[in-house]
Motif scaffolding. Structure first.
Motif, PDB file in Angstrom:
ATOM      1  N   ILE A   1       4.418   2.688  -1.790  1.00 28.48           N
ATOM      2  CA  ILE A   1       5.241   2.863  -0.586  1.00 28.48           C
ATOM      3  C   ILE A   1       5.248   1.575   0.233  1.00 28.48           C
ATOM      4  N   TYR A   2       4.080   0.956   0.321  1.00 29.70           N
ATOM      5  CA  TYR A   2       3.964  -0.301   1.082  1.00 29.70           C
ATOM      6  C   TYR A   2       4.821  -1.405   0.468  1.00 29.70           C
ATOM      7  N   VAL A   3       4.787  -1.524  -0.851  1.00 26.19           N
ATOM      8  CA  VAL A   3       5.609  -2.542  -1.525  1.00 26.19           C
ATOM      9  C   VAL A   3       7.079  -2.333  -1.180  1.00 26.19           C
ATOM     10  N   ALA A   4       7.518  -1.088  -1.253  1.00 28.18           N
ATOM     11  CA  ALA A   4       8.919  -0.796  -0.928  1.00 28.18           C
ATOM     12  C   ALA A   4       9.227  -1.112   0.532  1.00 28.18           C
ATOM     13  N   ASP A   5       8.306  -0.760   1.423  1.00 29.04           N
ATOM     14  CA  ASP A   5       8.507  -1.038   2.849  1.00 29.04           C
ATOM     15  C   ASP A   5       8.649  -2.533   3.113  1.00 29.04           C
ATOM     16  N   MET A   6       7.831  -3.334   2.460  1.00 30.52           N
ATOM     17  CA  MET A   6       7.897  -4.780   2.669  1.00 30.52           C
ATOM     18  C   MET A   6       9.210  -5.341   2.131  1.00 30.52           C
ATOM     19  N   LEU A   7       9.647  -4.854   0.999  1.00 32.98           N
ATOM     20  CA  LEU A   7      10.914  -5.316   0.446  1.00 32.98           C
ATOM     21  C   LEU A   7      12.082  -4.926   1.351  1.00 32.98           C
ATOM     22  N   ARG A   8      12.018  -3.742   1.934  1.00 34.30           N
ATOM     23  CA  ARG A   8      13.098  -3.306   2.832  1.00 34.30           C
ATOM     24  C   ARG A   8      13.198  -4.178   4.067  1.00 34.30           C
ATOM     25  N   LEU A   9      12.076  -4.767   4.493  1.00 32.38           N
ATOM     26  CA  LEU A   9      12.096  -5.613   5.691  1.00 32.38           C
ATOM     27  C   LEU A   9      13.016  -6.811   5.532  1.00 32.38           C
ATOM     28  N   ILE A  10      13.279  -7.214   4.286  1.00 26.95           N
ATOM     29  CA  ILE A  10      14.194  -8.347   4.080  1.00 26.95           C
ATOM     30  C   ILE A  10      15.489  -7.882   3.409  1.00 26.95           C
ATOM     31  N   GLY A  11      15.702  -6.539   3.410  1.00 23.22           N
ATOM     32  CA  GLY A  11      16.954  -6.010   2.876  1.00 23.22           C
ATOM     33  C   GLY A  11      17.063  -6.066   1.373  1.00 23.22           C
ATOM     34  N   TYR A  12      15.960  -5.956   0.663  1.00 19.59           N
ATOM     35  CA  TYR A  12      15.981  -6.042  -0.795  1.00 19.59           C
ATOM     36  C   TYR A  12      16.689  -4.816  -1.367  1.00 19.59           C
ATOM     37  N   PRO A  13      17.602  -5.003  -2.313  1.00 15.24           N
ATOM     38  CA  PRO A  13      18.347  -3.859  -2.869  1.00 15.24           C
ATOM     39  C   PRO A  13      17.453  -2.948  -3.709  1.00 15.24           C
ATOM     40  N   ASN A  14      17.663  -1.650  -3.547  1.00  8.12           N
ATOM     41  CA  ASN A  14      16.951  -0.640  -4.332  1.00  8.12           C
ATOM     42  C   ASN A  14      15.442  -0.870  -4.294  1.00  8.12           C
ATOM     43  N   ALA A  15      14.913  -0.970  -3.092  1.00 11.75           N
ATOM     44  CA  ALA A  15      13.499  -1.301  -2.914  1.00 11.75           C
ATOM     45  C   ALA A  15      12.575  -0.248  -3.506  1.00 11.75           C
ATOM     46  N   THR A  16      12.961   1.013  -3.449  1.00  8.80           N
ATOM     47  CA  THR A  16      12.097   2.081  -3.969  1.00  8.80           C
ATOM     48  C   THR A  16      11.862   1.925  -5.463  1.00  8.80           C
ATOM     49  N   GLN A  17      12.916   1.694  -6.217  1.00  4.65           N
ATOM     50  CA  GLN A  17      12.770   1.512  -7.658  1.00  4.65           C
ATOM     51  C   GLN A  17      12.047   0.202  -7.971  1.00  4.65           C
ATOM     52  N   ALA A  18      12.363  -0.832  -7.213  1.00  4.84           N
ATOM     53  CA  ALA A  18      11.679  -2.113  -7.437  1.00  4.84           C
ATOM     54  C   ALA A  18      10.178  -1.964  -7.238  1.00  4.84           C
ATOM     55  N   ALA A  19       9.759  -1.227  -6.202  1.00  7.99           N
ATOM     56  CA  ALA A  19       8.337  -1.016  -5.943  1.00  7.99           C
ATOM     57  C   ALA A  19       7.683  -0.244  -7.076  1.00  7.99           C
TER      58      ALA A  19
END
Length: 703
Positions: free
Chosen positions: A231-249
């Motif tokens: 969840i943390y990995v996805a949250d950090m990616l979302r902070l910079i607008g990374y696409p599909n952060a949940t799957q990326a995490a």
């Protein structure tokens, strides 16, 4: 990326990037260094307290009698007997994960550093290192600029990651990360060649994990932390607008789990002989295919190195295979996350808050973030530690303390010499070599004779993020400059304001920074028994690291070699295994036990250190009887002083994390474990039974 030492005020190699990155790189870089506290203070990381000006002595002669709980029998818990009432009254401050005797010295060092730094920051007439200290502090305190820039400072690095088109380019990017934010599946560092310790070489270790240890990915009792990490990995990616952060995490954590599955355990990594595997760069490329080693080494500026010593050699081909089989987009998402994760402390509040919530609160149990000014002091310490240390020593370390400390060290070395001579189990051949090694010990006290040159480092009061990037590049260039060059024997691994001590097997040296030379460890005016029990057991601890289960594999010149007879080695191993079994039984948190094999070296050193200190104290009496103070004999005072040094509390989450990663046992058992194996402790406190009572034949007898 380099080790960003945000607060070395805590202990050796205390770092703040991400905990897992810090742990991986610290363990690699610290292979040549056995410290008193080691990794435990990463989790205490510079948490300050009251604005102290001097350390207070316990009681009138060095032992806190009021803090004892004499209703507890020493045999049931010597830790509680020596510290019980004080522990009951001790509260861990909200911004701390641990607190106690040593941490109060961290507070003291921090308060002194604060006085120096804020005094400089208030001036406008500074030049040289003082100006850089002031500028670094101001950059961390300039929240208006930091908030206005938000994620903008990350843009160039993130664009660089997005632009990676091939695996070779990714390998090169991982090489460049040694000198900037970012990470690699393999960590590189420069240290003395353990087979030729006069020369620095490139060393490499496994890396790539974002959690503190492989166990966090593989064991069921860490499953909740692993889930929250995703969840943390996805949250950090979302902070910079990374696409599909949940799957990326999800993909990132799955990839890291594969790395964890093939990585060596911390216990396996303790074997110095197995961790020495020399390769040429071409041989490594053939041994671990699937990773572009040529691109990596060139980008890391290590392509001229004569050889590379690999630690976890059998893991390298498997980790390289994970790299080769992972989709490039997942590798890029992982690298993007690592950049953000490491840079977060130097960005706007939303990054800082997200990182702290997981890294410090969830993993470490912290209840409150440290105030900004404390983090600013940490930033100065991390970038300009020795520049700060030079002023620290001038103001807070009197010459007489160094002289008295030197005398104590001499006493402890003499005591160790006698103890080696009197060992019944060691052969004359090994004894002679042990005495030769002891005679070659180098002692460093207080501060280095040569200070680091920071003239090539640019610090800008209006550019916090840039300061950290420039410091990373500066530190890495410093490391690269050492490759295949003679080892600088004047260099220190700790700053003077660090509350710790260490032994380096390749340099065969023991090092005691100024900041640890305070009560309760050391007080020139305290009862001698207290100093021998306090700092004396620390000195003995570091001396004995030269002869623990790993230190004994290095000779007097620091060369990794087997100089013991096979029979002596077998006898040593029997007793060491016996000690390990004792520690395996300790369970500070339900379901989480001490790992006797992981903590073996430190447990051996704690036991030997106390024995050597007690010997040295008795030698210092010169045949006279020790005085009795407030009803306590000299031996009792020495044992109590040693136990009160370890007075502390930790949050449960912190304890669980340390049990997984720290080569030191919890403080409770650093007080109990050694004492219960020493006959003199039983005699001093008339212990004939109790929870921790050991029959004479069950006591471990090594040094």
């Amino acid at each position: 990326m380099r080790l960003i030492k945000l607060l070395t005020l805590s202990t050796a190699l205390a770092v703040v990037t991400t905990p897992a990155l810090a742990v991986d790189k610290d363990l690699a870089a610290a292979r040549g260094q056995r410290s008193l506290h080691g990794l435990e203070t990463y989790f205490a990381q510079g948490e300050g307290g009251t604005n102290l000006t001097s350390a207070a002595r316990y009681g009138t002669w060095g032992v806190d009698l009021d803090g004892m709980d004499t209703s507890v029998a020493p045999g049931d818990s010597f830790f509680r007997y020596a510290n019980g009432k004080a522990l009951d009254a001790l509260e861990i401050p909200a911004d701390k994960t641990s607190y106690g005797a040593a941490y109060k010295l961290i507070d003291l060092a921090e308060a002194r550093s604060q006085a120096i730094i804020e005094g400089l920051a208030a001036r406008s007439d500074l030049t040289g290192d003082d100006a850089k200290i002031a500028a670094m502090y101001r950059s961390m305190m300039d929240t208006q600029t930091v908030e206005a820039r938000d994620a903008a400072p990350l843009a160039p690095l993130l664009a660089s990651v997005r632009g990676i088109k091939t695996r070779s380019e990714m390998a090169a990017w991982m090489g460049r990360s040694s000198g900037t934010f970012g990470s690699s599946f393999f960590s590189a560092y420069v240290a003395a060649d353990e087979k030729n310790p006069k020369i620095n070489i490139v060393n490499m270790g496994q890396s790539g994990l974002g959690l503190p240890d492989r166990d966090y990915y593989l064991k069921d009792n860490f499953a909740d932390k692993k889930a929250k990490y995703e969840i943390y990995v996805a949250d950090m990616l979302r902070l910079i607008g990374y696409p599909n952060a949940t799957q990326a995490a999800k993909d990132i954590v799955a990839m890291e789990t594969k790395i964890a599955e093939v990585s060596w355990t911390r216990i396996e990594r303790r074997d110095s002989t197995k961790m020495y595997n020399p390769f040429t760069r071409a041989e490594l490329a053939a041994y671990a295919p699937g990773f572009d080693w040529a691109a990596y080494f060139k980008a890391a500026q290590l392509d001229k190195a004569s050889k590379v010593v690999v630690g976890e050699n059998t893991a390298f081909p498997k980790i390289a295979q994970v790299f080769a089989e992972t989709p490039l987009e997942t590798l890029k998402a992982w690298e993007t996350f690592r950049v953000i994760d490491q840079a977060a402390p130097y960005l706007s509040a939303r990054f800082v808050r997200t990182a702290w919530t997981f890294r410090s609160k969830e993993l470490g149990g912290s209840q409150q973030q440290r105030p900004r000014w404390k983090r600013a002091i940490s930033a100065v310490e991390g970038s300009l530690g020795e520049a700060l240390g030079r002023t620290y020593v001038a103001q807070y370390f009197p010459p007489e303390s160094k002289a008295k400390m030197q005398a104590l060290v001499d006493d402890l070395l003499s005591a160790m010499k006698v103890r080696i001579d009197n060992l019944a189990w060691m052969s004359p051949t090994t004894k002679a070599k042990a005495q030769e090694k002891l005679s070659k010990f180098v002692v460093k006290i207080g501060y280095p004779d040569k200070w680091r040159d920071y003239s090539g480092l640019t610090i800008d009061a209006g550019d916090l993020y840039g300061n950290q990037e420039r410091t990373s590049a500066f530190d890495w260039a410093f490391q690269v400059s050492k490759v295949d060059q003679p080892v600088d024997k004047l260099e220190w691994g700790l700053t003077p304001q660090t509350v710790n001590a260490y032994y380096s097997p390749t340099q065969n040296e023991i090092v005691f920074p100024a900041a640890i030379l305070q009560p309760p460890f050391f007080d020139p005016e305290a009862d001698p028994a207290v100093n021998y029990g306090g700092i004396g057991s620390v000195i003995g601890h570091e001396i004995s690291h030269g002869f623990d289960d790993q230190g004994r594999n290095y000779d007097g010149d620091g060369v990794l070699t087997d100089w013991w007879t096979a029979e002596d080695s077998d006898k040593f191993t029997v007793q060491a295994t016996k000690l390990g079994a004792q520690y395996d039984a300790y369970e500070p948190v339900a379901g989480h036990k001490v790992q006797g094999a992981l903590t073996m070296g430190e447990n051996l050193a704690d036991l030997a250190g106390l024995l050597i200190a007690l010997d040295a104290y008795r030698i210092s009496l010169d045949g006279k009887d020790a005085p009795v103070l407030d009803g306590f004999t000299g031996d009792q005072r020495a044992f109590l002083a040693a136990a009160q040094v370890w007075r502390s509390k930790r949050r449960e989450a912190t304890m669980i994390q340390l049990l997984a990663v720290d080569p030191h046992s919890p403080d409770e058992f650093r007080a109990i474990g050694p004492a219960r194996n020493i006959d003199a402790w039983y005699e001093a406190f008339k212990v004939v039974d109790g929870k921790y009572y050991l029959k004479p034949e069950d006591r471990v007898r090594i040094w």
